[in-house]
Design an enzyme around this catalytic site. Structure first.
Site, PDB file in Angstrom:
ATOM      1  N   LYS A 158       0.829  -1.214   0.000  1.00 25.46           N
ATOM      2  CA  LYS A 158       0.000   0.000   0.000  1.00 25.46           C
ATOM      3  C   LYS A 158       0.855   1.251   0.000  1.00 25.46           C
ATOM      4  CE  LYS A 158      -4.105  -1.352   2.622  1.00 25.46           C
ATOM      5  NZ  LYS A 158      -4.955  -0.937   3.761  1.00 25.46           N
ATOM      6  N   GLY A 165      -7.396   3.725  -3.878  1.00 26.52           N
ATOM      7  CA  GLY A 165      -6.815   2.474  -4.364  1.00 26.52           C
ATOM      8  C   GLY A 165      -5.525   2.637  -5.151  1.00 26.52           C
ATOM      9  N   GLU A 200       0.970  -4.919   4.249  1.00 22.65           N
ATOM     10  CA  GLU A 200       0.020  -5.457   5.215  1.00 22.65           C
ATOM     11  C   GLU A 200      -0.264  -6.900   4.852  1.00 22.65           C
ATOM     12  OE1 GLU A 200      -3.740  -3.361   5.398  1.00 22.65           O
ATOM     13  OE2 GLU A 200      -2.811  -1.617   6.303  1.00 22.65           O
ATOM     14  N   TYR A 202      -2.579  -9.659   3.738  1.00 19.62           N
ATOM     15  CA  TYR A 202      -3.791  -9.547   2.930  1.00 19.62           C
ATOM     16  C   TYR A 202      -4.827 -10.541   3.445  1.00 19.62           C
ATOM     17  CZ  TYR A 202      -6.911  -9.447  -1.057  1.00 19.62           C
ATOM     18  OH  TYR A 202      -8.022  -9.333  -1.861  1.00 19.62           O
ATOM     19  N   ILE A 203      -5.957 -10.020   3.854  1.00 23.67           N
ATOM     20  CA  ILE A 203      -7.033 -10.888   4.341  1.00 23.67           C
ATOM     21  C   ILE A 203      -7.855 -11.338   3.144  1.00 23.67           C
ATOM     22  CG2 ILE A 203      -9.028 -11.064   5.912  1.00 23.67           C
ATOM     23  CD1 ILE A 203      -6.456 -10.452   7.409  1.00 23.67           C
ATOM     24  N   HIS A 208     -15.450  -5.257   3.295  1.00 19.67           N
ATOM     25  CA  HIS A 208     -15.078  -3.922   3.772  1.00 19.67           C
ATOM     26  C   HIS A 208     -16.252  -3.419   4.611  1.00 19.67           C
ATOM     27  CE1 HIS A 208     -13.598   0.366   3.206  1.00 19.67           C
ATOM     28  NE2 HIS A 208     -14.812   0.506   3.711  1.00 19.67           N
ATOM     29  N   GLU A 289      -8.054   2.075   7.848  1.00 16.38           N
ATOM     30  CA  GLU A 289      -7.698   3.495   7.821  1.00 16.38           C
ATOM     31  C   GLU A 289      -8.828   4.352   8.369  1.00 16.38           C
ATOM     32  OE1 GLU A 289      -7.435   5.681   4.178  1.00 16.38           O
ATOM     33  OE2 GLU A 289      -8.959   4.498   3.162  1.00 16.38           O
ATOM     34  N   ARG A 293     -13.143  12.928   6.673  1.00 15.63           N
ATOM     35  CA  ARG A 293     -14.027  13.789   5.859  1.00 15.63           C
ATOM     36  C   ARG A 293     -15.388  13.107   5.767  1.00 15.63           C
ATOM     37  NH1 ARG A 293     -14.241  10.238   1.533  1.00 15.63           N
ATOM     38  NH2 ARG A 293     -12.302   9.130   1.158  1.00 15.63           N
TER      39      ARG A 293
HETATM   40  P1  ADP Z   1     -15.275   7.087   0.119  1.00 10.97           P
HETATM   41  O1  ADP Z   1     -15.811   8.432   0.406  1.00 10.97           O
HETATM   42  O2  ADP Z   1     -16.217   5.997   0.253  1.00 10.97           O
HETATM   43  O3  ADP Z   1     -13.951   6.771   0.745  1.00 10.97           O
HETATM   44  P2  ADP Z   1     -13.999   7.438  -2.290  1.00 10.97           P
HETATM   45  O4  ADP Z   1     -12.648   7.175  -1.735  1.00 10.97           O
HETATM   46  O5  ADP Z   1     -14.338   6.819  -3.595  1.00 10.97           O
HETATM   47  O6  ADP Z   1     -15.133   7.017  -1.394  1.00 10.97           O
HETATM   48  O7  ADP Z   1     -14.270   9.041  -2.338  1.00 10.97           O
HETATM   49  C1  ADP Z   1     -13.318   9.927  -2.636  1.00 10.97           C
HETATM   50  C2  ADP Z   1     -13.096   9.838  -4.104  1.00 10.97           C
HETATM   51  O8  ADP Z   1     -14.160  10.462  -4.772  1.00 10.97           O
HETATM   52  C3  ADP Z   1     -11.860  10.527  -4.568  1.00 10.97           C
HETATM   53  O9  ADP Z   1     -10.751   9.690  -4.492  1.00 10.97           O
HETATM   54  C4  ADP Z   1     -12.209  10.905  -6.001  1.00 10.97           C
HETATM   55  O10 ADP Z   1     -11.831   9.909  -6.932  1.00 10.97           O
HETATM   56  C5  ADP Z   1     -13.700  10.979  -5.998  1.00 10.97           C
HETATM   57  N1  ADP Z   1     -14.202  12.343  -6.057  1.00 10.97           N
HETATM   58  C6  ADP Z   1     -13.613  13.438  -5.619  1.00 10.97           C
HETATM   59  N2  ADP Z   1     -14.377  14.512  -5.810  1.00 10.97           N
HETATM   60  C7  ADP Z   1     -15.505  14.077  -6.391  1.00 10.97           C
HETATM   61  C8  ADP Z   1     -16.714  14.711  -6.805  1.00 10.97           C
HETATM   62  N3  ADP Z   1     -16.927  15.990  -6.629  1.00 10.97           N
HETATM   63  N4  ADP Z   1     -17.672  13.952  -7.348  1.00 10.97           N
HETATM   64  C9  ADP Z   1     -17.498  12.635  -7.475  1.00 10.97           C
HETATM   65  N5  ADP Z   1     -16.396  11.994  -7.077  1.00 10.97           N
HETATM   66  C10 ADP Z   1     -15.399  12.696  -6.552  1.00 10.97           C
HETATM   67  P1  ADP Z   2      -7.834   3.657   0.108  1.00 11.32           P
HETATM   68  O1  ADP Z   2      -7.110   4.710   0.865  1.00 11.32           O
HETATM   69  O2  ADP Z   2      -7.450   3.601  -1.318  1.00 11.32           O
HETATM   70  O3  ADP Z   2      -9.301   3.691   0.376  1.00 11.32           O
HETATM   71  P2  ADP Z   2      -7.726   1.340   1.881  1.00 11.32           P
HETATM   72  O4  ADP Z   2      -6.556   1.096   2.776  1.00 11.32           O
HETATM   73  O5  ADP Z   2      -8.958   1.836   2.515  1.00 11.32           O
HETATM   74  O6  ADP Z   2      -7.260   2.280   0.699  1.00 11.32           O
HETATM   75  O7  ADP Z   2      -8.051  -0.005   1.105  1.00 11.32           O
HETATM   76  C1  ADP Z   2      -8.891  -0.036  -0.007  1.00 11.32           C
HETATM   77  C2  ADP Z   2      -9.584  -1.388  -0.122  1.00 11.32           C
HETATM   78  O8  ADP Z   2      -8.640  -2.457  -0.164  1.00 11.32           O
HETATM   79  C3  ADP Z   2     -10.477  -1.730   1.048  1.00 11.32           C
HETATM   80  O9  ADP Z   2     -11.752  -1.212   0.857  1.00 11.32           O
HETATM   81  C4  ADP Z   2     -10.466  -3.243   1.045  1.00 11.32           C
HETATM   82  O10 ADP Z   2     -11.360  -3.738   0.079  1.00 11.32           O
HETATM   83  C5  ADP Z   2      -9.090  -3.579   0.566  1.00 11.32           C
HETATM   84  N1  ADP Z   2      -8.130  -3.832   1.669  1.00 11.32           N
HETATM   85  C6  ADP Z   2      -7.419  -2.909   2.330  1.00 11.32           C
HETATM   86  N2  ADP Z   2      -6.596  -3.474   3.242  1.00 11.32           N
HETATM   87  C7  ADP Z   2      -6.785  -4.806   3.147  1.00 11.32           C
HETATM   88  C8  ADP Z   2      -6.207  -5.961   3.792  1.00 11.32           C
HETATM   89  N3  ADP Z   2      -5.252  -5.846   4.711  1.00 11.32           N
HETATM   90  N4  ADP Z   2      -6.643  -7.188   3.420  1.00 11.32           N
HETATM   91  C9  ADP Z   2      -7.596  -7.315   2.471  1.00 11.32           C
HETATM   92  N5  ADP Z   2      -8.155  -6.292   1.809  1.00 11.32           N
HETATM   93  C10 ADP Z   2      -7.757  -5.043   2.132  1.00 11.32           C
HETATM   94 MG    MG Z   3     -10.274   3.409   2.189  1.00 14.24          MG
END
Ligand code: ADP
Ligand code: ADP
Ligand code: MG
Length: 454
Positions: A158, A165, A200, A202-203, A208, A289, A293
């Site tokens: 990561k 992602g 990390e 991986y599970i 999620h 994490e 926001r």
């Molecule tokens: P969550 O809020 O579930 O963590 P996301 O990580 O997908 O979901 O939400 C943030 C993401 O939304 C950003 O990484 C970006 O790709 C996308 N994003 C940012 N601004 C906008 C916007 N105004 N409308 C739609 N998507 C956006």
């Molecule tokens: P991001 O900041 O891009 O949202 P996250 O750390 O939240 O990254 O991880 C994104 C996705 O990856 C999670 O929603 C989950 O599906 C998968 N994931 C993250 N960490 C793990 C883990 N240790 N084992 C399995 N799946 C994971």
């Molecule tokens: Mg996340």
């Protein structure tokens, strides 16, 4: 301090959502827009629009100085960042503080420390939140391979400062690390200005599951239930629902309590989400994490708790801790499912499909909510995220919500551009989805292989 006029530093559906909440509260709204966003549902609703600059986000939505200047020159007293863009960059609340503007979100120092996933893991550990095995920053491939050996394959590489992602990959053996380490680090450097990676465990076959939290900044935090966001493609959520109906009550309670304790220990202020991976086989959850926001999927929690979370953000930002309800006042009832509607072509590798929406007719009725900035004639610009709206369905239980969601999607008509509406329908009709037998890899590894051709 009462907020009278807010600057919204975002676009699209979340800008519409924030304007609605502000107007409910009698707060005036100023919306910033790039030149590409001069006409949208959001600009039509805002009391005033300030054009920030050219279309690319780097020249508009991502420039904190432009945002703060727009807020000051229109006499705003607060800034709402929405999600994405600058919402998780400490520089925006820092600049707001410097210029006497109220930032509607957590403190800059909280955003800073939780924004680094390696640091966030340490913080979670100190609050006794369960963690997957993991490392600190890893600077080279050889070290990554040694550490992976110790943790045991498969591992997840990561980006320490990652999001969306990006910079992430699963390694089943050392060949995967050899092949992908450098490109992931480069992707992270380009996206986040920080190429640091870590590992990390991986599970496998995980779900999620996340907990919606609000904190008063003085050591009290409450939760608004959990959301299951396991229907994902490339680590991006496509369907979210709440509550997660496959968790045991014991695990659910301990996950919610762990999330609340973590945020209370941090004196967290405003809204945030603690994300976990959940292993259904062992009925165990692990911290991944904190998102500092409001999230895309917040309506799921609003629908099952009856609380307007954006209004709560405004109230908390005004600094009155009494607006935070007591935990026993928050009652989670029924089931909600959110479908993200994207301008993309699932039949053509999800290629973005911007352009003019000739006809936009959303479904209506009891238990149906559509959050969007679109209308018939709206031009979807090619420069931003492809999400154009969200369908949020509420019903007494999961099966009723699925049935209602299917009927609503069948009545949703979007003409002129390609969308994922039919794909969402296929997922909701799928037996694995209905039986709740799927993991975060199910959509891309199983479902899409049998439904869509590249
Ligand atoms: P969550 O809020 O579930 O963590 P996301 O990580 O997908 O979901 O939400 C943030 C993401 O939304 C950003 O990484 C970006 O790709 C996308 N994003 C940012 N601004 C906008 C916007 N105004 N409308 C739609 N998507 C956006
Ligand atoms: P991001 O900041 O891009 O949202 P996250 O750390 O939240 O990254 O991880 C994104 C996705 O990856 C999670 O929603 C989950 O599906 C998968 N994931 C993250 N960490 C793990 C883990 N240790 N084992 C399995 N799946 C994971
Ligand atoms: Mg996340």
């Amino acid at each position: 301090m009462t907020i009278r006029k807010v600057l919204i530093a975002n676009r699209g559906e979340i800008a519409v959502r924030i304007i609605r909440a502000a107007h409910d509260l009698g707060i005036e709204t100023v919306l910033v827009a790039s030149e590409a966003d001069a006409d949208s549902g959001a600009t039509r609703m805002a009391d005033k629009v300030v054009v920030l600059g050219p279309a690319p986000s780097k020249a508009s939505y991502l420039v904190p100085e432009l945002i703060v200047h727009a807020a000051l020159s229109t006499s705003c007293d607060a800034v709402h960042p929405g999600y994405g863009f600058l919402s998780e960059r400490a520089i925006l609340p820092e600049l707001c503080d410097k210029h006497g503007l109220r930032f509607i979100g957590p403190k800059a120092t909280t955003i800073q420390s939780l924004g680094n996933k390696v640091a966030a893991r340490k913080i979670a550990k100190a609050s006794a939140v369960p963690l997957v095995k993991g490392t600190s920053n890893i600077t080279d491939k050889e070290k990554a391979k040694r550490e992976a050996e110790t943790i045991g394959y498969p591992v997840l590489m990561k980006a320490a400062s990652g999001g969306g992602g990006r910079g992430m990959f699963v390694a089943s053996d050392e060949k995967d690390i050899d092949a992908q380490f450098e490109s992931a680090s480069k992707e992270a450097e380009e996206a986040f200005g920080d190429g640091n990676l870590y590992l990390e465990q991986y599970i496998e076959n995980a779900r999620h599951v996340e907990v919606q939290i609000a904190g008063d900044g003085k050591g009290r935090a409450v939760h608004f239930g959990d959301r299951d966001c396991s229907v994902q493609r490339r680590y991006q959520k496509m369907i979210e629902e709440g509550p997660c109906s496959i968790m045991s009550d014991t695990s659910r309670e301990s996950m919610r309590s762990a999330a609340v304790k973590l945020m209370a220990d941090l004196n967290y202020s405003n809204l945030g989400t603690v994300e976990f991976v959940y292993d259904p086989k062992r009925d165990e959850f692990f911290f991944i994490e904190v998102n500092t926001r409001i999230q895309v999927e917040h309506p799921v929690s609003e629908q099952v708790s009856g609380v307007d979370l954006i209004k709560l953000q405004f109230a908390l930002a005004e600094g009155n801790p009494n607006v935070l309800p007591a935990q026993n006042q928050i009652v989670i009832k029924g089931h909600a499912i959110e479908c993200r509607i994207n301008a993309e072509d699932p039949e053509n590798n999800f290629f973005p499909s911007p352009g003019r929406i000739a006809n936009w007719s959303p479904p209506q009725g009891s238990g149906i909510r559509v959050d969007s900035h679109c209308f018939s004639g709206y031009q979807v610009p090619p420069f931003y995220d492809s999400m154009i709206g969200k369908l949020i369905i509420t019903a007494p239980d999961r099966n009723a919500a699925i049935a209602r969601a299917i009927a609503a999607l069948e009545n949703f008509s979007i003409e002129g551009i390609k969308t994922n509406l039919n794909l969402l329908l296929d997922v909701l009709r799928d037996q694995c989805f209905r039986d709740n037998r799927f993991s975060t890899k199910w959509l891309e590894n199983d479902f899409l292989n049998s439904h869509v051709r590249d």
